[in-house]
Design a protein around this motif. Structure first.
Motif, PDB file in Angstrom:
ATOM      1  N   ALA A  13       6.237   3.592  -9.623  1.00 26.05           N
ATOM      2  CA  ALA A  13       6.070   2.572  -8.590  1.00 26.05           C
ATOM      3  C   ALA A  13       5.139   1.466  -9.078  1.00 26.05           C
ATOM      4  CB  ALA A  13       5.505   3.206  -7.321  1.00 26.05           C
ATOM      5  N   PRO A  14       5.579   0.208  -8.969  1.00 16.31           N
ATOM      6  CA  PRO A  14       4.702  -0.903  -9.341  1.00 16.31           C
ATOM      7  C   PRO A  14       3.578  -1.062  -8.314  1.00 16.31           C
ATOM      8  CG  PRO A  14       6.762  -1.727  -8.433  1.00 16.31           C
ATOM      9  CD  PRO A  14       6.898  -0.242  -8.530  1.00 16.31           C
ATOM     10  N   GLU A  15       2.533  -1.767  -8.700  1.00  8.23           N
ATOM     11  CA  GLU A  15       1.352  -1.916  -7.842  1.00  8.23           C
ATOM     12  C   GLU A  15       1.688  -2.511  -6.475  1.00  8.23           C
ATOM     13  OE1 GLU A  15      -2.962  -4.104  -7.944  1.00  8.23           O
ATOM     14  OE2 GLU A  15      -2.125  -3.384  -9.827  1.00  8.23           O
ATOM     15  N   ALA A  16       2.557  -3.501  -6.422  1.00  5.50           N
ATOM     16  CA  ALA A  16       2.917  -4.122  -5.143  1.00  5.50           C
ATOM     17  C   ALA A  16       3.542  -3.102  -4.194  1.00  5.50           C
ATOM     18  CB  ALA A  16       3.876  -5.287  -5.367  1.00  5.50           C
ATOM     19  N   LEU A  17       4.359  -2.218  -4.722  1.00  9.23           N
ATOM     20  CA  LEU A  17       4.970  -1.175  -3.900  1.00  9.23           C
ATOM     21  C   LEU A  17       3.900  -0.207  -3.416  1.00  9.23           C
ATOM     22  CD1 LEU A  17       7.324   0.357  -2.640  1.00  9.23           C
ATOM     23  CD2 LEU A  17       7.717   1.433  -4.871  1.00  9.23           C
ATOM     24  N   CYS A  18       2.954   0.122  -4.266  1.00 11.81           N
ATOM     25  CA  CYS A  18       1.894   1.056  -3.888  1.00 11.81           C
ATOM     26  C   CYS A  18       1.067   0.505  -2.727  1.00 11.81           C
ATOM     27  CB  CYS A  18       1.005   1.370  -5.077  1.00 11.81           C
ATOM     28  SG  CYS A  18       1.870   2.353  -6.329  1.00 11.81           S
TER      29      CYS A  18
END
Length: 92
Positions: A13-18
């Motif tokens: 998961a990329p940071e924005a999704l997290c």
């Protein structure tokens, strides 16, 4: 970040999704503390769907340590009380 959904595999998961998942996680913590079972289940389902749709599935042949472990969708409200406490499964 590597996220494991119990019984369903791992996702990158990329940071924005997290950040988005953390918001859902925070709502789940509140719903669990208020014992709102139906709303809790909807948010847990949404959390899992977001991971599957926006995360990158990691093949079973690749063995990675998970940063976050997400319980399965059939988690009961009683079980959730042990998991979704404090800041939840995603750290703020």
């Amino acid at each position: 970040m590597i996220i494991r959904i119990i019984g369903e595999g791992q996702y990158r998961a990329p940071e924005a999704l997290c950040e988005e998942l953390n918001k859902i996680d925070n709502r789940i913590v509140v719903l669990v503390s208020e014992e709102k079972a139906e709303e809790f289940r909807k948010e847990l389902s949404k959390l899992i769907s977001e991971i599957k749709e926006k995360g990158e599935a990691i093949g079973a042949e690749e063995i990675l340590e998970s940063d976050i472990i997400v319980p399965p969708e059939d988690l009961s409200l009683e079980e959730a009380k042990a998991v979704f406490t404090g800041s939840g499964i995603f750290e703020d």
